[in-house]
Design a protein around this motif. Sequence first.
Motif, PDB file in Angstrom:
ATOM      1  N   THR A   1       0.836  -1.208   0.000  1.00  0.00           N
ATOM      2  CA  THR A   1       0.000   0.000   0.000  1.00  0.00           C
ATOM      3  C   THR A   1       0.865   1.250   0.000  1.00  0.00           C
ATOM      4  OG1 THR A   1      -1.730  -1.097   1.262  1.00  0.00           O
ATOM      5  CG2 THR A   1      -1.758   1.294   1.285  1.00  0.00           C
ATOM      6  N   ALA A   2       1.887   1.240   0.859  1.00  0.00           N
ATOM      7  CA  ALA A   2       2.779   2.396   0.927  1.00  0.00           C
ATOM      8  C   ALA A   2       3.519   2.578  -0.392  1.00  0.00           C
ATOM      9  CB  ALA A   2       3.759   2.224   2.085  1.00  0.00           C
ATOM     10  N   VAL A   3       3.967   1.469  -0.982  1.00  0.00           N
ATOM     11  CA  VAL A   3       4.679   1.548  -2.261  1.00  0.00           C
ATOM     12  C   VAL A   3       3.771   2.141  -3.337  1.00  0.00           C
ATOM     13  CG1 VAL A   3       5.663   0.173  -4.142  1.00  0.00           C
ATOM     14  CG2 VAL A   3       6.291  -0.336  -1.770  1.00  0.00           C
ATOM     15  N   VAL A   4       2.557   1.636  -3.431  1.00  0.00           N
ATOM     16  CA  VAL A   4       1.669   2.101  -4.507  1.00  0.00           C
ATOM     17  C   VAL A   4       1.231   3.547  -4.250  1.00  0.00           C
ATOM     18  CG1 VAL A   4      -0.470   1.682  -5.768  1.00  0.00           C
ATOM     19  CG2 VAL A   4       0.938  -0.250  -5.053  1.00  0.00           C
ATOM     20  N   SER A   5       1.038   3.933  -2.975  1.00  0.00           N
ATOM     21  CA  SER A   5       0.701   5.340  -2.699  1.00  0.00           C
ATOM     22  C   SER A   5       1.844   6.255  -3.135  1.00  0.00           C
ATOM     23  CB  SER A   5       0.403   5.531  -1.209  1.00  0.00           C
ATOM     24  OG  SER A   5      -0.761   4.820  -0.845  1.00  0.00           O
ATOM     25  N   ASP A   6       3.059   5.856  -2.832  1.00  0.00           N
ATOM     26  CA  ASP A   6       4.227   6.610  -3.310  1.00  0.00           C
ATOM     27  C   ASP A   6       4.244   6.678  -4.843  1.00  0.00           C
ATOM     28  OD1 ASP A   6       5.405   7.395  -0.964  1.00  0.00           O
ATOM     29  OD2 ASP A   6       7.004   5.880  -0.980  1.00  0.00           O
ATOM     30  N   LEU A   7       3.983   5.526  -5.449  1.00  0.00           N
ATOM     31  CA  LEU A   7       3.984   5.441  -6.910  1.00  0.00           C
ATOM     32  C   LEU A   7       2.958   6.404  -7.505  1.00  0.00           C
ATOM     33  CD1 LEU A   7       4.873   3.970  -9.522  1.00  0.00           C
ATOM     34  CD2 LEU A   7       3.274   2.146  -8.957  1.00  0.00           C
ATOM     35  N   MET A   8       1.774   6.458  -6.894  1.00  0.00           N
ATOM     36  CA  MET A   8       0.726   7.363  -7.386  1.00  0.00           C
ATOM     37  C   MET A   8       1.176   8.819  -7.275  1.00  0.00           C
ATOM     38  SD  MET A   8      -2.570   5.442  -5.727  1.00  0.00           S
ATOM     39  CE  MET A   8      -3.754   6.731  -6.134  1.00  0.00           C
ATOM     40  N   ASP A   9       1.867   9.112  -6.181  1.00  0.00           N
ATOM     41  CA  ASP A   9       2.369  10.468  -5.981  1.00  0.00           C
ATOM     42  C   ASP A   9       3.371  10.842  -7.064  1.00  0.00           C
ATOM     43  OD1 ASP A   9       1.736  12.425  -4.183  1.00  0.00           O
ATOM     44  OD2 ASP A   9       3.545  12.124  -2.982  1.00  0.00           O
ATOM     45  N   VAL A  10       4.264   9.907  -7.373  1.00  0.00           N
ATOM     46  CA  VAL A  10       5.247  10.151  -8.426  1.00  0.00           C
ATOM     47  C   VAL A  10       4.544  10.326  -9.770  1.00  0.00           C
ATOM     48  CG1 VAL A  10       7.206   9.188  -9.692  1.00  0.00           C
ATOM     49  CG2 VAL A  10       7.086   8.921  -7.210  1.00  0.00           C
ATOM     50  N   VAL A  11       3.552   9.472 -10.028  1.00  0.00           N
ATOM     51  CA  VAL A  11       2.826   9.574 -11.301  1.00  0.00           C
ATOM     52  C   VAL A  11       2.181  10.958 -11.435  1.00  0.00           C
ATOM     53  CG1 VAL A  11       0.792   8.743 -12.558  1.00  0.00           C
ATOM     54  CG2 VAL A  11       2.439   7.109 -11.601  1.00  0.00           C
ATOM     55  N   LYS A  12       1.584  11.442 -10.340  1.00  0.00           N
ATOM     56  CA  LYS A  12       0.992  12.792 -10.386  1.00  0.00           C
ATOM     57  C   LYS A  12       2.065  13.813 -10.720  1.00  0.00           C
ATOM     58  CE  LYS A  12      -2.010  12.134  -6.541  1.00  0.00           C
ATOM     59  NZ  LYS A  12      -2.469  12.701  -5.288  1.00  0.00           N
ATOM     60  N   ASN A  13       3.211  13.705 -10.059  1.00  0.00           N
ATOM     61  CA  ASN A  13       4.293  14.658 -10.314  1.00  0.00           C
ATOM     62  C   ASN A  13       4.790  14.598 -11.758  1.00  0.00           C
ATOM     63  OD1 ASN A  13       4.165  15.561  -7.717  1.00  0.00           O
ATOM     64  ND2 ASN A  13       5.937  14.418  -6.979  1.00  0.00           N
ATOM     65  N   VAL A  14       4.904  13.373 -12.297  1.00  0.00           N
ATOM     66  CA  VAL A  14       5.352  13.230 -13.678  1.00  0.00           C
ATOM     67  C   VAL A  14       4.357  13.919 -14.601  1.00  0.00           C
ATOM     68  CG1 VAL A  14       5.734  11.587 -15.565  1.00  0.00           C
ATOM     69  CG2 VAL A  14       6.609  11.081 -13.273  1.00  0.00           C
ATOM     70  N   ARG A  15       3.084  13.647 -14.368  1.00  0.00           N
ATOM     71  CA  ARG A  15       2.054  14.233 -15.239  1.00  0.00           C
ATOM     72  C   ARG A  15       2.014  15.753 -15.117  1.00  0.00           C
ATOM     73  NH1 ARG A  15      -2.019  12.027 -17.531  1.00  0.00           N
ATOM     74  NH2 ARG A  15      -3.570  13.267 -16.445  1.00  0.00           N
ATOM     75  N   LEU A  16       2.344  16.246 -13.929  1.00  0.00           N
ATOM     76  CA  LEU A  16       2.351  17.701 -13.728  1.00  0.00           C
ATOM     77  C   LEU A  16       3.701  18.319 -14.095  1.00  0.00           C
ATOM     78  CD1 LEU A  16       0.581  17.737 -10.240  1.00  0.00           C
ATOM     79  CD2 LEU A  16      -0.430  18.420 -12.405  1.00  0.00           C
ATOM     80  N   GLY A  17       4.672  17.467 -14.381  1.00  0.00           N
ATOM     81  CA  GLY A  17       5.990  17.990 -14.751  1.00  0.00           C
ATOM     82  C   GLY A  17       6.740  18.628 -13.596  1.00  0.00           C
ATOM     83  N   VAL A  18       6.554  18.110 -12.386  1.00  0.00           N
ATOM     84  CA  VAL A  18       7.192  18.739 -11.230  1.00  0.00           C
ATOM     85  C   VAL A  18       8.029  17.754 -10.426  1.00  0.00           C
ATOM     86  CG1 VAL A  18       5.417  20.490 -11.030  1.00  0.00           C
ATOM     87  CG2 VAL A  18       5.161  18.368  -9.744  1.00  0.00           C
TER      88      VAL A  18
END
Lengths: 433, 433
Positions: free
Chosen positions: A310-327
């Motif tokens: 769960t912690a891994v995938v939550s982190d992964l989702m956070d990174v995905v958001k950042n990638v999509r936002l370019g930040v």
Amino acid sequence: MQDKKLNVGLCGLGTVGTGVVEILQNHQEDIVHQVGCSIDVKRILVNDLSKPRGASVDPSLLTDQVDELVNDPDIDIIVEVMGGIEDTYHVLERAVQNGKHVVTANKDMMAVHGGKLMELAREKHCDIRYEASVAGGIPIIGSLTNGLASDRINKMMGIVNGTTNYILTKMVDEKRTFEDVLKEAQDLGFAEADPTSDVDGLDAARKISLLSTLAFKMQTVLDDVEVSGIRGISSEDLAYAAQLGYTMKLLGIASRENGKVEMSVQPTLVPNAHPLAGIKDEYNAVYVYGDAVGETMFYGPGAGKLPTATAVVSDLMDVVKNVRLGVTGESSVSPHYDKQMKTKDEIFSKFFVRLEGEDEAGTFLAITQEFANSGVSLDKILQMPVEGHDAADIILITHNASRFQMDAILHALEEIEAVRSIHSVYRVEGEGN
Amino acid sequence: MQDKKLNVGLCGLGTVGTGVVEILQNHQEDIVHQVGCSIDVKRILVNDLSKPRGASVDPSLLTDQVDELVNDPDIDIIVEVMGGIEDTYHVLERAVQNGKHVVTANKDMMAVHGGKLMELAREKHCDIRYEASVAGGIPIIGSLTNGLASDRINKMMGIVNGTTNYILTKMVDEKRTFEDVLKEAQDLGFAEADPTSDVDGLDAARKISLLSTLAFKMQTVLDDVEVSGIRGISSEDLAYAAQLGYTMKLLGIASRENGKVEMSVQPTLVPNAHPLAGIKDEYNAVYVYGDAVGETMFYGPGAGKLPTATAVVSDLMDVVKNVRLGVTGESSVSPHYDKQMKTKDEIFSKFFVRLEGEDEAGTFLAITQEFANSGVSLDKILQMPVEGHDAADIILITHNASRFQMDAILHALEEIEAVRSIHSVYRVEGEGN
């Protein structure tokens, strides 16, 4: 916004890796809603291609060639759940060099190489996330870096190793010995065949070092943590502690005062009414003292397939958001204070001291005199006869004393003839001075 | 990156507002390091310009004209800590219309108008943050939206009102009556002169509604929460609960099953060994059940000047980061499931039932027969003589039963002649069926 799909290279398909695959499959709808794109596992690195895998894994994704992950330009994010220190660090270093973001559950690697890896990631505008490496299912890293970001964290006390908390819980609740419970935990698969890293406090020390770096914004390493484990704890210690209203926990403690920090892992007594005293079995909890917020606690499973995943995938989702936002690479907290450690005369706590003395007039006076000589006053005193020994167990709980003061007192006590032995000395936390 | 300073318009300079100003001043260095720019309070809206203010506030910032905040193009973010519902909503609506981001601590307004305000904010690419509105110093909203984002939350149980937890703690620990402790809490300033919103559970209901919207991604409102408070709890109820191993807490409960939810606030019994049973005095805690993570708990101060201000400033820092990264309005979780409420035959729990029956043969059999008729089995039974009444107090703890089943049973029990009265019925949570 970029394309509508991001690709993950998964390093490791053990318990946690399988959990990551399952959560990505089972919670797909919710995940897409939250991050706005799908997350695909494109390649999975394993040691043994011939090993049978669960139904949830497409065998065509498997490879034993690390290059197929770190050199694949289509892979955006590496999720590392394979463990190991040096080799794994080099894999992740290459991945970041190639512009890939990293989510890891690897506290051992992070405790040793985390500083370097994060610096490289900032240079390359990559994200590094490692929530799963500390206290599995508890979002403690996120809480320190986000929810409590405006506060100054002064102290943390954590039950961050499930195996030792399980052992201590059984020793206290069922009045069993360390050896007996350890053996049971090994038979049940909770404890490793070689339990050193858990019972001697090293695992907890790695986690406390990672938390301190974040909370105090100061790059600390494992060697800064003073460590002692739970092997020496006797049933008598636990019984006397209970009689005085305390419960024994293996606590990782990190505190900061005037820019100087102290980090340690040791068996510690907390009052029975303290929230940490009620953390049972293999559960973890981190108790945080903030300048403004006061006292908060985060409780949950410290390990396990799905909590960690769960912690891994939550982190992964956070990174995905950042990638999509370019930040990406922007959000990590960089350690900006120089490391300064407290010295022994700057580390204060209450102490529990248990010693055996001659059962004769004057013994008690001689002992308490040594505390008075060092300027340390006593909070609680218990004296009990030791059967058949013509001696008494004397248990003292001090008020606040520095480590320096306590060392001097213990040295002086050893010189007293009527003191037969100093059985045990424990830190006491979680109440006033 | 934008310019190196962001301006805040602060609405309200009561306890929390003053705390916000203090934290921004006292933790300035850390804050600048984390967000990369300074955060300036440019204007402060107050009711009474002539009221003396603390030394930390520059009097030239004060105004009693709301337009000076919402119409000032230099103000980027409105921090709302003044309370109120309708007027405040309209102020914030205008602010968002003008492109300003909002951080609020106002659960009352959010419980009524939160859905509309967030929709408008998405349209305008503005951020709305409200961590401080639920459980003050506990970063529960951040944990639900970030750390546990990959998990499916199935149930939450929260002690989310400090006043009632203080009252219940004193009633249990000091064996005092509700009226007695309430009066003390009012004298000490913990409880309002009109304590209705706290003791009748409305305050807790607003928070549970906000948490449910986030956790279940389903827009819920206050009216969806079934509420009962703690006025009716007697010392006898607490004593019997203790005898059976339970502690009474006012719990906000929200659960989801097959896409349908249930939300309620009511006095609830939890086993003494459950972590929620140990939450004392004015502290809050939210216990979360995730599909994958299992059980976690978040504990801390639920209110208070600095804890609440910490949450406000942490939210503010998050918004500042988003503004600087140009990603505002992107990160909020929008409710994407249609609201479906459970019906009475879909809400299951264990129950504590206390009734007074004639002290004669057959009474007990008649009572238990009614449970059996409805297919509800009993977990624990306690029968105690009522002094001088020629009657017995009968306390039953059921296994899982639906609200529908319990209503039928209670109705049938009232018809039994030997049952003199049904004293109390409480939900029981935190253990198996």
